[in-house]
Design a protein around this motif. Structure first.
Motif, mmCIF file in Angstrom:
data_model
loop_
_atom_site.group_PDB
_atom_site.id
_atom_site.type_symbol
_atom_site.label_atom_id
_atom_site.label_comp_id
_atom_site.label_asym_id
_atom_site.label_seq_id
_atom_site.Cartn_x
_atom_site.Cartn_y
_atom_site.Cartn_z
ATOM 1 N N LEU A 49 1.457 4.787 -4.975
ATOM 2 C CA LEU A 49 1.295 3.391 -4.577
ATOM 3 C C LEU A 49 1.519 2.461 -5.763
ATOM 4 C CD1 LEU A 49 0.638 1.360 -2.366
ATOM 5 C CD2 LEU A 49 -1.799 1.738 -2.849
ATOM 6 N N LYS A 50 1.076 2.880 -6.932
ATOM 7 C CA LYS A 50 1.297 2.080 -8.140
ATOM 8 C C LYS A 50 2.794 1.901 -8.384
ATOM 9 C CE LYS A 50 1.158 3.839 -12.180
ATOM 10 N NZ LYS A 50 0.766 4.594 -13.354
ATOM 11 N N GLY A 51 3.543 2.983 -8.266
ATOM 12 C CA GLY A 51 4.988 2.896 -8.480
ATOM 13 C C GLY A 51 5.671 1.985 -7.482
ATOM 14 N N GLY A 59 6.908 -5.882 -7.260
ATOM 15 C CA GLY A 59 6.282 -6.982 -7.987
ATOM 16 C C GLY A 59 4.860 -7.291 -7.569
ATOM 17 N N ALA A 60 4.201 -6.356 -6.922
ATOM 18 C CA ALA A 60 2.811 -6.547 -6.500
ATOM 19 C C ALA A 60 1.904 -6.136 -7.657
ATOM 20 C CB ALA A 60 2.523 -5.748 -5.241
ATOM 21 N N VAL A 61 1.782 -7.020 -8.630
ATOM 22 C CA VAL A 61 1.119 -6.710 -9.889
ATOM 23 C C VAL A 61 -0.364 -6.389 -9.692
ATOM 24 C CG1 VAL A 61 0.538 -7.620 -12.174
ATOM 25 C CG2 VAL A 61 2.773 -8.106 -11.159
ATOM 26 N N GLU A 62 -1.059 -7.185 -8.895
ATOM 27 C CA GLU A 62 -2.488 -6.949 -8.700
ATOM 28 C C GLU A 62 -2.743 -5.563 -8.097
ATOM 29 O OE1 GLU A 62 -6.445 -9.077 -6.810
ATOM 30 O OE2 GLU A 62 -4.496 -9.528 -5.915
ATOM 31 N N LEU A 63 -1.961 -5.205 -7.099
ATOM 32 C CA LEU A 63 -2.113 -3.902 -6.464
ATOM 33 C C LEU A 63 -1.779 -2.782 -7.449
ATOM 34 C CD1 LEU A 63 -2.759 -2.263 -3.943
ATOM 35 C CD2 LEU A 63 -0.390 -2.619 -3.201
ATOM 36 N N SER A 64 -0.731 -2.959 -8.200
ATOM 37 C CA SER A 64 -0.342 -1.968 -9.203
ATOM 38 C C SER A 64 -1.447 -1.774 -10.233
ATOM 39 C CB SER A 64 0.949 -2.407 -9.889
ATOM 40 O OG SER A 64 1.307 -1.507 -10.901
ATOM 41 N N ASN A 65 -2.045 -2.863 -10.680
ATOM 42 C CA ASN A 65 -3.121 -2.777 -11.663
ATOM 43 C C ASN A 65 -4.352 -2.066 -11.100
ATOM 44 O OD1 ASN A 65 -1.637 -4.017 -13.669
ATOM 45 N ND2 ASN A 65 -2.447 -6.046 -13.233
ATOM 46 N N TYR A 66 -4.670 -2.321 -9.833
ATOM 47 C CA TYR A 66 -5.794 -1.625 -9.205
ATOM 48 C C TYR A 66 -5.525 -0.122 -9.141
ATOM 49 C CZ TYR A 66 -9.483 -4.755 -7.770
ATOM 50 O OH TYR A 66 -10.580 -5.566 -7.782
ATOM 51 N N LYS A 97 -16.948 1.600 -4.148
ATOM 52 C CA LYS A 97 -16.700 0.180 -4.413
ATOM 53 C C LYS A 97 -15.228 -0.048 -4.730
ATOM 54 C CE LYS A 97 -18.089 -3.647 -7.292
ATOM 55 N NZ LYS A 97 -17.948 -3.980 -8.673
ATOM 56 N N PHE A 98 -14.668 0.846 -5.535
ATOM 57 C CA PHE A 98 -13.255 0.730 -5.893
ATOM 58 C C PHE A 98 -12.363 0.799 -4.657
ATOM 59 C CE2 PHE A 98 -9.252 2.932 -6.592
ATOM 60 C CZ PHE A 98 -8.619 2.024 -7.417
ATOM 61 N N VAL A 99 -12.603 1.758 -3.781
ATOM 62 C CA VAL A 99 -11.782 1.918 -2.579
ATOM 63 C C VAL A 99 -11.892 0.681 -1.695
ATOM 64 C CG1 VAL A 99 -11.505 3.239 -0.438
ATOM 65 C CG2 VAL A 99 -11.769 4.435 -2.618
ATOM 66 N N TYR A 100 -13.087 0.143 -1.552
ATOM 67 C CA TYR A 100 -13.283 -1.077 -0.762
ATOM 68 C C TYR A 100 -12.456 -2.224 -1.350
ATOM 69 C CZ TYR A 100 -15.530 -5.198 1.179
ATOM 70 O OH TYR A 100 -15.760 -6.402 1.795
ATOM 71 N N GLU A 101 -12.548 -2.417 -2.663
ATOM 72 C CA GLU A 101 -11.790 -3.487 -3.318
ATOM 73 C C GLU A 101 -10.286 -3.238 -3.241
ATOM 74 O OE1 GLU A 101 -13.499 -3.563 -7.212
ATOM 75 O OE2 GLU A 101 -15.271 -4.662 -6.526
ATOM 76 N N LEU A 102 -9.884 -1.985 -3.371
ATOM 77 C CA LEU A 102 -8.465 -1.637 -3.259
ATOM 78 C C LEU A 102 -7.931 -1.991 -1.874
ATOM 79 C CD1 LEU A 102 -5.924 -0.311 -4.494
ATOM 80 C CD2 LEU A 102 -6.786 1.876 -3.624
ATOM 81 N N LEU A 142 -8.997 -4.362 0.051
ATOM 82 C CA LEU A 142 -8.861 -5.820 0.095
ATOM 83 C C LEU A 142 -7.592 -6.281 -0.618
ATOM 84 C CD1 LEU A 142 -12.540 -6.973 -0.616
ATOM 85 C CD2 LEU A 142 -11.354 -6.899 1.591
ATOM 86 N N VAL A 143 -7.338 -5.711 -1.770
ATOM 87 C CA VAL A 143 -6.122 -6.065 -2.524
ATOM 88 C C VAL A 143 -4.885 -5.655 -1.733
ATOM 89 C CG1 VAL A 143 -4.800 -5.589 -4.629
ATOM 90 C CG2 VAL A 143 -7.259 -5.978 -4.760
ATOM 91 N N TYR A 144 -4.919 -4.491 -1.120
ATOM 92 C CA TYR A 144 -3.796 -4.023 -0.311
ATOM 93 C C TYR A 144 -3.527 -4.979 0.843
ATOM 94 C CZ TYR A 144 -0.835 -1.063 2.547
ATOM 95 O OH TYR A 144 0.205 -0.590 3.292
ATOM 96 N N LYS A 145 -4.580 -5.398 1.528
ATOM 97 C CA LYS A 145 -4.414 -6.318 2.663
ATOM 98 C C LYS A 145 -3.868 -7.666 2.213
ATOM 99 C CE LYS A 145 -7.836 -4.065 5.553
ATOM 100 N NZ LYS A 145 -9.174 -4.092 6.109
ATOM 101 N N ARG A 146 -4.357 -8.167 1.084
ATOM 102 C CA ARG A 146 -3.826 -9.438 0.561
ATOM 103 C C ARG A 146 -2.350 -9.297 0.218
ATOM 104 N NH1 ARG A 146 -8.665 -10.046 -2.478
ATOM 105 N NH2 ARG A 146 -7.624 -9.339 -4.365
#
Length: 76
Positions: A8-10, A16-23, A42-47, A49-53
């Protein structure tokens, strides 16, 4: 989990989804003993949210491109 985050990071980096890549990068650094704890939950929950955004942003961008392309060819 680590392999999925790496993939997913790759992909997120490529689009160009920098926030998702950083997570994903953060998630890759979790140690095996951390995978069952509250921190990973907690990390998975936040991930998620970032994925949905990210998904919502991409959908908006595609719609905007479609709209501009439609109106640029004189289809007003």
């Amino acid at each position: 989990l680590r392999e999925s985050l790496h993939a997913l990071k790759g992909s997120s980096t490529e689009i160009g989804a920098v926030e998702l890549s950083n997570y994903c990068l953060t998630g890759e650094s979790f140690k095996p003993y951390q995978l069952g704890g509250r921190e990973i939950s907690k990390f998975v929950y936040e991930l998620e949210l970032v994925y949905k955004r990210t998904e919502e942003t991409l959908i908006t961008m595609v719609k905007d491109i479609d709209y501009r392309n439609y109106h640029s060819v004189g289809n007003d």
